[in-house]
Design a protein around this motif. Structure first.
Motif, PDB file in Angstrom:
ATOM      1  N   GLU A 271       0.570  -1.259   0.255  1.00 38.38           N
ATOM      2  CA  GLU A 271      -0.027   0.083  -0.035  1.00 38.38           C
ATOM      3  C   GLU A 271       0.783   1.428   0.546  1.00 38.38           C
ATOM      4  OE1 GLU A 271      -3.237   0.556   2.789  1.00 38.38           O
ATOM      5  OE2 GLU A 271      -3.952  -1.706   2.764  1.00 38.38           O
ATOM      6  N   ASP A 272       1.761   1.074   0.427  1.00 35.75           N
ATOM      7  CA  ASP A 272       2.854   2.045   0.781  1.00 35.75           C
ATOM      8  C   ASP A 272       3.701   2.758   0.118  1.00 35.75           C
ATOM      9  OD1 ASP A 272       4.698  -0.026   1.632  1.00 35.75           O
ATOM     10  OD2 ASP A 272       5.352   1.685   3.877  1.00 35.75           O
ATOM     11  N   GLY A 273       3.937   1.563  -1.150  1.00 34.79           N
ATOM     12  CA  GLY A 273       4.777   1.417  -2.993  1.00 34.79           C
ATOM     13  C   GLY A 273       6.071   0.932  -2.194  1.00 34.79           C
ATOM     14  N   SER A 274       6.769   1.182  -0.656  1.00 28.52           N
ATOM     15  CA  SER A 274       8.053   0.444  -0.637  1.00 28.52           C
ATOM     16  C   SER A 274       8.341  -0.977  -0.980  1.00 28.52           C
ATOM     17  CB  SER A 274       7.675   0.697   1.085  1.00 28.52           C
ATOM     18  OG  SER A 274       6.901  -0.171   2.209  1.00 28.52           O
ATOM     19  N   GLY A 275       7.247  -1.605  -1.099  1.00 29.32           N
ATOM     20  CA  GLY A 275       7.714  -3.383  -1.283  1.00 29.32           C
ATOM     21  C   GLY A 275       6.990  -4.088  -1.987  1.00 29.32           C
ATOM     22  N   TYR A 276       6.852  -5.361  -2.218  1.00 32.82           N
ATOM     23  CA  TYR A 276       6.226  -6.104  -2.247  1.00 32.82           C
ATOM     24  C   TYR A 276       5.745  -6.925  -1.615  1.00 32.82           C
ATOM     25  CZ  TYR A 276       6.068  -4.712  -7.357  1.00 32.82           C
ATOM     26  OH  TYR A 276       5.653  -4.087  -7.746  1.00 32.82           O
ATOM     27  N   VAL A 277       4.030  -7.519  -1.572  1.00 31.15           N
ATOM     28  CA  VAL A 277       3.200  -8.327  -0.503  1.00 31.15           C
ATOM     29  C   VAL A 277       3.397  -9.868  -1.223  1.00 31.15           C
ATOM     30  CG1 VAL A 277       1.137  -8.435   0.984  1.00 31.15           C
ATOM     31  CG2 VAL A 277       2.779  -6.685   0.971  1.00 31.15           C
TER      32      VAL A 277
END
Length: 129
Positions: A110-116
C-alpha cells in the motif's frame, strides 16, 4: 495427540525455516525485524465429516513481505515456498499432512515500499489414530 492445526503450523515452520533462503520465517514477526520475511499466517480448519471427525481440510496463508521496486524478489520467495511444500506429504506421529498450492499472488504494498505476496496452501490432514 496434538491438533491438526498445531501439526500443520509446526511442520510448515520447520520446512520453511530450513528451506527458504534470504528471508526469515515467523509466525509472529518482531516489530524491529528487517525485510524480507515469510509469515505463517491464517489457518482455517474444516472437518471432512461430522464435528467429531479428526481428519481435516486446512487452508493456510503464507505471507511474504519484501522491500524494493521489483516484484521478482517476492515471487522468488513464493517459488521457494511452493517448491518446498507443493505436492509434499509430511508424516508425524499423529498426522499425515498432504500439501498443495491453491493460489499465489504478489502485489505492490500500500505504501509503495515493496511487495506483499500471498501463497495459499491446502493441507489434507489425516489422523494416524
Amino acid at each position: 495427540m496434538i491438533k491438526a492445526t498445531a501439526a500443520v503450523e509446526a511442520e510448515t515452520f520447520k520446512a520453511l525455516d530450513a528451506g527458504v533462503t534470504g528471508a526469515a520465517v515467523f509466525q509472529d514477526v518482531p516489530d524491529d525485524q528487517p525485510l524480507p520475511v515469510v509469515i505463517i499466517g491464517e489457518l482455517l480448519s474444516v472437518p471432512f465429516a461430522g464435528a467429531d471427525d479428526p481428519d481435516r481440510r486446512i487452508t493456510l496463508v503464507i505471507g511474504i513481505q519484501v522491500e524494493g521496486d521489483e516484484r521478482g524478489p517476492c515471487t522468488d520467495i513464493q517459488d521457494e515456498v511452493e517448491a518446498l511444500l507443493a505436492g509434499v506429504t509430511i508424516a508425524t506421529d499423529d498426522w499425515n499432512l498432504h500439501y498443495s498450492v491453491a493460489s499465489s499472488a504478489a502485489e505492490l504494498a500500500e505504501d509503495g515500499s515493496g511487495y506483499v505476496g500471498t501463497t495459499i496452501l491446502t493441507i489434507l490432514a489425516f489422523s494416524n489414530s
